[in-house]
Scaffold this motif. Sequence first.
Motif, short mmCIF file in Angstrom:
data_model
loop_
_atom_site.label_atom_id
_atom_site.label_comp_id
_atom_site.label_asym_id
_atom_site.label_seq_id
_atom_site.Cartn_x
_atom_site.Cartn_y
_atom_site.Cartn_z
N ARG A 257 1.13 -0.92 0.15
CA ARG A 257 0.52 0.18 -0.19
C ARG A 257 0.79 1.02 -0.22
O ARG A 257 0.72 2.31 -0.45
CB ARG A 257 -1.55 -0.10 1.33
N ALA A 258 2.29 1.31 0.92
CA ALA A 258 2.55 2.53 0.71
C ALA A 258 3.68 2.81 -0.45
O ALA A 258 3.69 3.75 -1.03
CB ALA A 258 4.08 2.05 2.04
N TYR A 259 3.87 1.18 -1.75
CA TYR A 259 4.12 1.66 -2.92
C TYR A 259 2.63 2.52 -3.34
O TYR A 259 3.64 3.44 -4.08
CB TYR A 259 5.04 0.13 -3.18
N PRO A 268 13.55 1.52 -2.23
CA PRO A 268 13.70 -0.50 -1.39
C PRO A 268 13.00 -0.66 -0.88
O PRO A 268 12.06 -0.16 -0.39
CB PRO A 268 15.06 0.09 -0.35
N PRO A 269 12.24 -2.10 -0.24
CA PRO A 269 11.78 -2.58 1.04
C PRO A 269 11.62 -2.03 1.97
O PRO A 269 12.91 -1.55 2.12
CB PRO A 269 11.47 -3.71 0.91
N ASP A 297 12.06 9.37 4.28
CA ASP A 297 13.54 9.41 2.52
C ASP A 297 12.63 9.17 1.44
O ASP A 297 12.94 9.91 0.53
CB ASP A 297 14.11 7.96 3.44
N TRP A 298 11.56 8.01 1.42
CA TRP A 298 11.77 7.51 0.65
C TRP A 298 10.10 7.98 -0.49
O TRP A 298 9.16 7.70 -1.68
CB TRP A 298 10.94 6.45 0.55
N CYS A 299 9.55 8.70 0.25
CA CYS A 299 7.73 9.54 -0.17
C CYS A 299 8.00 10.48 -1.24
O CYS A 299 9.07 10.72 -1.86
CB CYS A 299 7.30 9.78 0.64
#
Length: 410
Positions: A257-259, A268-269, A297-299
């Motif tokens: 869901r985050a992806y 990355p996971p 960081d990855w949003c």
Amino acid sequence: MSKLAVTLWDFTWYTRTAPGEPFHDLDDAFAQAVERGYNTVRICAMPFLLFRSGLDTSALTFGGLGGEYGQRTRWYDVQAPATLDGRAHLLSFFRAAARHDCRVIVSSWEYQQSPAFLADDSWHRALRAVPVADRPLVLADAHADLIDLLKAEGLADTVAFVELHNEVQYSGLTQPGRFGQVLGLQDPLEAGIDRFKDRHPSVSCTVNYARVPVGELRAVPRNADVAVFHPYVYGVLDELVETFALRDTSRPYPQERAYAELLRDGAPPLEEWLPPADRRWILDATVVGRREVYTHDWCDPDKWDRWLYERYATYRVAMRQVLDTWLLAAADFAAARNVPLVFGEGWVGYTPLHGTFEEGPVGAEICAYAVRRSREVGAWGTVVCSNAAPHHPMWADVALQQRLNADFVR
């Protein structure tokens, strides 16, 4: 008593001092603050490190959390390491404050996250070596030592007041199993304030609390000279935090869901996003957990903001009601204790570095309302919002800060 228009410089005034960083030139940083209408800066003065750790602080190297870890996370995005003499830098800061006619709220983030920026874990280990029950007393001694130094240098008048520590219920001052609870902290915090006041009775001393702990206000130290609260209302942001289990490690992280809803392409996971092996100790040196750092960081900032905007209408009225309740409760508490009231942080909550929800049209309106209500309830000091500081993108909105600071101090 002149009102305090506060900008939150936290620990960043010493972690980001390399060329090109926001605090490389302290005079310039203060000049920019004054231009925006501020007259007060609130900082982690690293009192334990400088005065009670027993460490050599003449060549402290500060940097990021390691590699790219934390580089898109607000407050953690240190761009380049720098080495400085801790006490000399502290005195340079207070001299710059005096030159620009600014007051300083002296605090500590040391039992929350400050040590994570040091090049090694010596500061973190020294803090953890102090028994929990003794930590308020040790911090009191450290702050008193700091005031001794400022008095010797003719700089003590720059101090607005001293806070033993930041957000005491969410810090290493709590007993194991009591993280987040206000009740039970009153006696050790009162002892710490008494310890400080024994040496500096003319300097106001207090502690501060995350949010306004309605229902536990009776546990705020009775000898606190200032009532200080951080009204982060969260609301729609809380739904995001809960939906993606950012702070609840008892539930699985919803990776797929985050992806789909939050993350950038190529993320990355979660389990693969860690600081370098030689910096893993920082995971214990900061209260911000791995899930939150990873997601910040990855949003994709547009996805993050869109997620909040799409749901904000459901929360708009409740968020304002909570804010009103908290500000009124805080003002009533301060009046009952006959002490001044300060809102040292606020208003929505912890968002990614490049997210603009709090800086955009909705967040800016929340800030404007909160500042106006702070004035109406008689607060001595307030922030425009926690993100209005040199190390955040909101600093570029000069007009908003000038307008809200002028509205508060008039």
